[in-house]
Design a protein around this motif. Structure first.
Motif, PDB file in Angstrom:
ATOM      1  N   ARG A 164       0.844  -1.192   0.000  1.00 29.34           N
ATOM      2  CA  ARG A 164       0.000   0.000   0.000  1.00 29.34           C
ATOM      3  C   ARG A 164       0.874   1.235   0.000  1.00 29.34           C
ATOM      4  N   GLU A 165       0.266   2.370  -0.357  1.00 29.24           N
ATOM      5  CA  GLU A 165       0.998   3.624  -0.432  1.00 29.24           C
ATOM      6  C   GLU A 165       0.783   4.442   0.844  1.00 29.24           C
ATOM      7  N   LYS A 180       0.713   7.695   3.303  1.00 26.41           N
ATOM      8  CA  LYS A 180       0.387   9.106   3.113  1.00 26.41           C
ATOM      9  C   LYS A 180       1.667   9.930   3.083  1.00 26.41           C
ATOM     10  N   SER A 181       2.626   9.565   3.929  1.00 28.83           N
ATOM     11  CA  SER A 181       3.912  10.251   3.995  1.00 28.83           C
ATOM     12  C   SER A 181       4.963   9.287   4.536  1.00 28.83           C
ATOM     13  N   LYS A 182       6.139   9.303   3.943  1.00 29.26           N
ATOM     14  CA  LYS A 182       7.217   8.452   4.454  1.00 29.26           C
ATOM     15  C   LYS A 182       7.796   9.006   5.748  1.00 29.26           C
ATOM     16  N   LYS A 183       7.431  10.235   6.074  1.00 31.13           N
ATOM     17  CA  LYS A 183       7.902  10.835   7.323  1.00 31.13           C
ATOM     18  C   LYS A 183       7.007  10.450   8.495  1.00 31.13           C
ATOM     19  N   LYS A 184       5.774  10.009   8.193  1.00 36.09           N
ATOM     20  CA  LYS A 184       4.835   9.602   9.242  1.00 36.09           C
ATOM     21  C   LYS A 184       4.503   8.125   9.025  1.00 36.09           C
ATOM     22  N   VAL A 185       5.204   7.279   9.770  1.00 42.16           N
ATOM     23  CA  VAL A 185       5.004   5.835   9.655  1.00 42.16           C
ATOM     24  C   VAL A 185       4.537   5.289  10.997  1.00 42.16           C
ATOM     25  N   PRO A 186       3.887   4.128  10.989  1.00 43.10           N
ATOM     26  CA  PRO A 186       3.470   3.545  12.268  1.00 43.10           C
ATOM     27  C   PRO A 186       4.674   3.290  13.166  1.00 43.10           C
ATOM     28  N   GLY A 187       4.481   3.303  14.468  1.00 45.64           N
ATOM     29  CA  GLY A 187       5.553   3.002  15.411  1.00 45.64           C
ATOM     30  C   GLY A 187       5.789   1.511  15.553  1.00 45.64           C
ATOM     31  N   GLY A 229      13.293   2.669  -2.083  1.00 46.30           N
ATOM     32  CA  GLY A 229      12.437   2.692  -3.259  1.00 46.30           C
ATOM     33  C   GLY A 229      11.078   3.233  -2.907  1.00 46.30           C
ATOM     34  N   PHE A 230      10.185   3.162  -3.872  1.00 49.93           N
ATOM     35  CA  PHE A 230       8.851   3.728  -3.710  1.00 49.93           C
ATOM     36  C   PHE A 230       8.089   3.086  -2.551  1.00 49.93           C
ATOM     37  N   ASN A 231       8.188   1.780  -2.418  1.00 51.57           N
ATOM     38  CA  ASN A 231       7.430   1.072  -1.391  1.00 51.57           C
ATOM     39  C   ASN A 231       8.257   0.016  -0.667  1.00 51.57           C
ATOM     40  N   GLU A 232       9.565   0.264  -0.588  1.00 46.36           N
ATOM     41  CA  GLU A 232      10.427  -0.725   0.043  1.00 46.36           C
ATOM     42  C   GLU A 232      11.595  -0.051   0.745  1.00 46.36           C
ATOM     43  N   GLY A 233      12.199  -0.808   1.648  1.00 45.61           N
ATOM     44  CA  GLY A 233      13.345  -0.272   2.363  1.00 45.61           C
ATOM     45  C   GLY A 233      13.894  -1.300   3.331  1.00 45.61           C
ATOM     46  N   TYR A 234      14.633  -0.795   4.309  1.00 47.48           N
ATOM     47  CA  TYR A 234      15.183  -1.628   5.371  1.00 47.48           C
ATOM     48  C   TYR A 234      14.544  -1.173   6.678  1.00 47.48           C
ATOM     49  N   ILE A 235      14.148  -2.136   7.481  1.00 42.72           N
ATOM     50  CA  ILE A 235      13.469  -1.830   8.738  1.00 42.72           C
ATOM     51  C   ILE A 235      14.164  -2.588   9.867  1.00 42.72           C
ATOM     52  N   LEU A 236      14.357  -1.905  10.969  1.00 40.76           N
ATOM     53  CA  LEU A 236      14.972  -2.507  12.148  1.00 40.76           C
ATOM     54  C   LEU A 236      13.939  -2.502  13.266  1.00 40.76           C
ATOM     55  N   SER A 296      -5.964   3.401   8.027  1.00 35.14           N
ATOM     56  CA  SER A 296      -6.545   4.673   7.574  1.00 35.14           C
ATOM     57  C   SER A 296      -5.744   5.869   8.078  1.00 35.14           C
ATOM     58  N   ALA A 297      -5.015   5.722   9.178  1.00 38.86           N
ATOM     59  CA  ALA A 297      -4.200   6.827   9.700  1.00 38.86           C
ATOM     60  C   ALA A 297      -2.911   7.019   8.911  1.00 38.86           C
ATOM     61  N   TYR A 298      -2.322   5.931   8.410  1.00 39.77           N
ATOM     62  CA  TYR A 298      -0.993   6.014   7.792  1.00 39.77           C
ATOM     63  C   TYR A 298      -0.968   5.795   6.274  1.00 39.77           C
ATOM     64  N   PHE A 299      -1.983   5.147   5.735  1.00 38.05           N
ATOM     65  CA  PHE A 299      -1.969   4.809   4.312  1.00 38.05           C
ATOM     66  C   PHE A 299      -3.058   5.545   3.556  1.00 38.05           C
ATOM     67  N   LYS A 300      -2.795   5.807   2.293  1.00 38.45           N
ATOM     68  CA  LYS A 300      -3.776   6.460   1.438  1.00 38.45           C
ATOM     69  C   LYS A 300      -4.948   5.521   1.214  1.00 38.45           C
ATOM     70  N   LYS A 301      -6.132   6.102   1.001  1.00 40.70           N
ATOM     71  CA  LYS A 301      -7.329   5.306   0.737  1.00 40.70           C
ATOM     72  C   LYS A 301      -7.199   4.595  -0.595  1.00 40.70           C
ATOM     73  N   ASP A 302      -7.856   3.446  -0.669  1.00 40.12           N
ATOM     74  CA  ASP A 302      -7.870   2.658  -1.901  1.00 40.12           C
ATOM     75  C   ASP A 302      -6.466   2.398  -2.421  1.00 40.12           C
ATOM     76  N   ALA A 303      -5.551   2.164  -1.520  1.00 39.57           N
ATOM     77  CA  ALA A 303      -4.164   1.937  -1.920  1.00 39.57           C
ATOM     78  C   ALA A 303      -3.834   0.451  -1.918  1.00 39.57           C
ATOM     79  N   GLU A 304      -4.797  -0.357  -2.359  1.00 33.63           N
ATOM     80  CA  GLU A 304      -4.570  -1.797  -2.392  1.00 33.63           C
ATOM     81  C   GLU A 304      -3.370  -2.129  -3.275  1.00 33.63           C
ATOM     82  N   SER A 305      -3.219  -1.379  -4.353  1.00 28.49           N
ATOM     83  CA  SER A 305      -2.104  -1.622  -5.261  1.00 28.49           C
ATOM     84  C   SER A 305      -1.809  -0.339  -6.016  1.00 28.49           C
ATOM     85  N   LEU A 306      -0.855  -0.415  -6.895  1.00 37.95           N
ATOM     86  CA  LEU A 306      -0.506   0.735  -7.735  1.00 37.95           C
ATOM     87  C   LEU A 306      -1.214   0.654  -9.079  1.00 37.95           C
ATOM     88  N   ASP A 307      -2.239  -0.181  -9.183  1.00 36.80           N
ATOM     89  CA  ASP A 307      -2.959  -0.354 -10.445  1.00 36.80           C
ATOM     90  C   ASP A 307      -3.632   0.923 -10.929  1.00 36.80           C
TER      91      ASP A 307
END
Length: 175
Positions: free
Chosen positions: A28-29, A31-38, A60-67, A93-104
């Motif tokens: 999913r996409e 809303k902001s890469k600066k505001k992510v879930p804890g 990348g657009f929807n990927e990275g490294y997470i610790l 709904s707080a962190y992701f854009k609506k209808d962001a099931e995919s990039l279709d």
């Protein structure tokens, strides 16, 4: 009390480096890469366990490294490769854009390059683990373009256009 429903938003890839960080991929996409879930809830054989995020590095657009706090070494992390990252509907709904099931939603957008000009229409979005590709139809041929943040100059949803800045030779090598 009703149990809360959790929904998959991505997956953990293989451990990366010595710190115990993982490669991860989101379906999913944000809303902001600066505001992510804890935290994310990991689906461990039907049990949802909260894992708290120490750091995220986007590659990348929807990927990275997470610790995560819960993993301190690659050896401990190997067993979690392929595990789903989940959140509650409220967190989604707080962190992701609506209808962001995919990039279709990009299908049908006109793809433009800053140098090459119009490339064609996006016919398919291929979402592989580790890489999203845009399949662009051009004069009866298919051009595959990696959909990475570094290439995207602008995205105009009203005009249904995406402007890209592609490396020299990427398009011509496929024609």
């Amino acid at each position: 009390m009703a149990s809360e429903k959790y929904i998959s938003v991505g997956k953990i890839g293989k451990p990366h480096g010595l710190s115990g960080a993982f490669r991860f991929f989101l379906d999913r996409e944000l809303k902001s890469k600066k505001k992510v879930p804890g935290h994310f809830l990991l689906n461990l054989k039907g049990n949802y366990m909260p894992w708290f995020i120490t750091s995220i590095e986007w590659i990348g657009f929807n990927e990275g490294y997470i610790l995560f706090e819960e993993v301190g070494s690659p050896e401990k992390g190997k067993q979690y490769t392929g595990t789903e990252l989940c959140l509650s509907e409220k967190d989604i709904s707080a962190y992701f854009k609506k209808d962001a099931e995919s990039l279709d939603y990009l299908i049908g957008y006109k793809a433009l390059d800053e140098v090459e000009g119009e490339l064609g229409l996006i016919e398919e979005v291929v979402e592989n683990p580790g890489q999203v590709l845009l399949s662009i139809g051009r004069n009866g041929q298919e051009i595959m373009i990696p959909f990475v943040e570094e290439f995207v100059v602008s995205l105009n949803k009203r005009k249904k256009e995406i402007v890209l800045s592609l490396p020299e030779g990427l398009v011509s090598s496929q024609l």
